[in-house]
Design a protein around this motif. Structure first.
Motif, mmCIF file in Angstrom:
data_model
loop_
_atom_site.group_PDB
_atom_site.id
_atom_site.type_symbol
_atom_site.label_atom_id
_atom_site.label_comp_id
_atom_site.label_asym_id
_atom_site.label_seq_id
_atom_site.Cartn_x
_atom_site.Cartn_y
_atom_site.Cartn_z
ATOM 1 N N ARG A 56 44.324 -28.165 40.527
ATOM 2 C CA ARG A 56 44.918 -29.192 39.657
ATOM 3 C C ARG A 56 46.411 -29.372 39.956
ATOM 4 N NH1 ARG A 56 41.334 -30.878 35.848
ATOM 5 N NH2 ARG A 56 39.545 -29.512 35.544
ATOM 6 N N ARG A 57 47.096 -28.274 40.202
ATOM 7 C CA ARG A 57 48.515 -28.372 40.559
ATOM 8 C C ARG A 57 48.661 -29.119 41.882
ATOM 9 N NH1 ARG A 57 52.315 -25.513 43.573
ATOM 10 N NH2 ARG A 57 50.953 -23.732 44.004
ATOM 11 N N GLY A 58 47.808 -28.774 42.867
ATOM 12 C CA GLY A 58 47.848 -29.465 44.153
ATOM 13 C C GLY A 58 47.551 -30.949 44.020
ATOM 14 N N GLN A 59 46.634 -31.293 43.142
ATOM 15 C CA GLN A 59 46.330 -32.705 42.903
ATOM 16 C C GLN A 59 47.529 -33.411 42.259
ATOM 17 O OE1 GLN A 59 42.642 -32.179 40.648
ATOM 18 N NE2 GLN A 59 41.472 -33.072 42.354
ATOM 19 N N ALA A 60 48.124 -32.758 41.263
ATOM 20 C CA ALA A 60 49.276 -33.349 40.566
ATOM 21 C C ALA A 60 50.465 -33.552 41.509
ATOM 22 C CB ALA A 60 49.680 -32.474 39.383
ATOM 23 N N GLU A 61 50.601 -32.659 42.491
ATOM 24 C CA GLU A 61 51.716 -32.753 43.439
ATOM 25 C C GLU A 61 51.383 -33.616 44.653
ATOM 26 O OE1 GLU A 61 53.017 -28.772 44.413
ATOM 27 O OE2 GLU A 61 53.317 -28.272 42.295
ATOM 28 N N GLY A 62 50.178 -34.175 44.705
ATOM 29 C CA GLY A 62 49.793 -35.043 45.812
ATOM 30 C C GLY A 62 49.356 -34.298 47.067
ATOM 31 N N ALA A 63 49.181 -32.983 46.980
ATOM 32 C CA ALA A 63 48.769 -32.201 48.143
ATOM 33 C C ALA A 63 47.261 -32.236 48.354
ATOM 34 C CB ALA A 63 49.232 -30.754 47.982
ATOM 35 N N PHE A 64 46.494 -32.368 47.280
ATOM 36 C CA PHE A 64 45.037 -32.377 47.360
ATOM 37 C C PHE A 64 44.508 -33.706 46.848
ATOM 38 C CE2 PHE A 64 45.338 -27.554 46.390
ATOM 39 C CZ PHE A 64 45.624 -27.281 47.712
ATOM 40 N N ARG A 65 43.366 -34.061 47.361
ATOM 41 C CA ARG A 65 42.738 -35.325 46.985
ATOM 42 C C ARG A 65 42.449 -35.371 45.487
ATOM 43 N NH1 ARG A 65 37.535 -35.322 50.581
ATOM 44 N NH2 ARG A 65 37.321 -37.394 49.692
ATOM 45 N N THR A 66 42.517 -36.585 44.944
ATOM 46 C CA THR A 66 42.258 -36.768 43.514
ATOM 47 C C THR A 66 41.004 -37.603 43.263
ATOM 48 O OG1 THR A 66 43.739 -38.693 43.494
ATOM 49 C CG2 THR A 66 44.690 -36.550 42.870
ATOM 50 N N ASP A 67 40.356 -38.051 44.347
ATOM 51 C CA ASP A 67 39.156 -38.863 44.180
ATOM 52 C C ASP A 67 37.926 -38.022 43.850
ATOM 53 O OD1 ASP A 67 39.363 -37.833 46.823
ATOM 54 O OD2 ASP A 67 37.864 -39.280 47.532
ATOM 55 N N LEU A 68 38.059 -36.698 43.938
ATOM 56 C CA LEU A 68 36.990 -35.779 43.537
ATOM 57 C C LEU A 68 37.532 -34.868 42.439
ATOM 58 C CD1 LEU A 68 35.627 -34.769 47.072
ATOM 59 C CD2 LEU A 68 34.595 -36.378 45.448
ATOM 60 N N PRO A 69 36.696 -34.529 41.455
ATOM 61 C CA PRO A 69 37.185 -33.687 40.357
ATOM 62 C C PRO A 69 37.523 -32.260 40.807
ATOM 63 C CG PRO A 69 34.877 -34.360 39.992
ATOM 64 C CD PRO A 69 35.317 -34.957 41.281
#
Length: 193
Positions: free
Chosen positions: A134-147
């Motif tokens: 979740r932190r990686g998603q919030a920081e744009g490091a990990f994809r957000t199109d998958l939960p």
């Protein structure tokens, strides 16, 4: 004046520790290890073992709980701050080693315990991964199109699959952490990144 009652408690605690050590060791070698094999390895009789653990299921649950607690102590000490990619690699390397060590214990637990119980016991490690994702998603490091829950599940399956492949000789143990990390980072960053 001697106090026999506390001595018995100390003996009982020592027996429990010996039984759990033997259970983890035996189940790590063979997920189907019997209560008799575990009692023999612990140097206690079956009656003593059953005095502390009323069933094989209770013993397997205690062994898995112990393995997870030991793993938790290792994972809790990890620094997962900073770049999410590097934090994920750190987590994968440590998690992989723990999973590889306890794969047969987990197999025994999956056979002996209700599936909800195994998931319940894995809740804390799963929360650590979920928070990092979740932190990686919030920081744009990990994809957000998958939960995040799905990405956590993918990591879990890849690590456990690698442990099984190493155990069966299909994957070199020295390559496992790198293969897992590269596979997961590719999956977490998505296509075209």
């Amino acid at each position: 004046m001697s106090h026999p009652r506390p001595a018995r408690r100390a003996d009982a605690q020592q027996n429990v520790a010996k039984i759990l050590d033997a259970a983890v060791a035996c189940l790590s070698r063979d997920a189907g290890a019997s209560v008799s094999e575990i009692a023999k390895a612990a140097g206690v009789g079956r009656v003593t073992l059953y005095g502390h653990f009323p069933s094989r299921e209770a013993l397997v649950e205690a062994a898995l709980t112990r393995a997870l607690a030991e793993g938790e102590a290792v994972l809790e000490a990890l620094d997962l701050t900073g770049d999410p990619h590097e934090a994920l690699k750190t987590l994968i390397t440590s998690s992989w080693l723990l999973v590889a060590q306890w794969t047969a214990v987990l197999e025994a637990a999956q056979e002996a315990l209700p599936s909800g119980k195994v998931q319940e016991l894995h809740a804390k490690p799963a929360q650590r991964v979920d928070a990092l994702i979740r932190r990686g998603q919030a920081e744009g490091a990990f994809r957000t199109d998958l939960p995040a829950e799905w990405l956590t599940s993918v990591l879990h399956h890849v690590i456990h699959g690698a442990a099984i492949d190493v155990a069966k000789g299909r994957l070199d143990r020295a390559d496992a952490a790198r293969f897992i990390a590269e596979t997961i980072l590719a999956a977490y960053t998505g296509p075209g990144r």
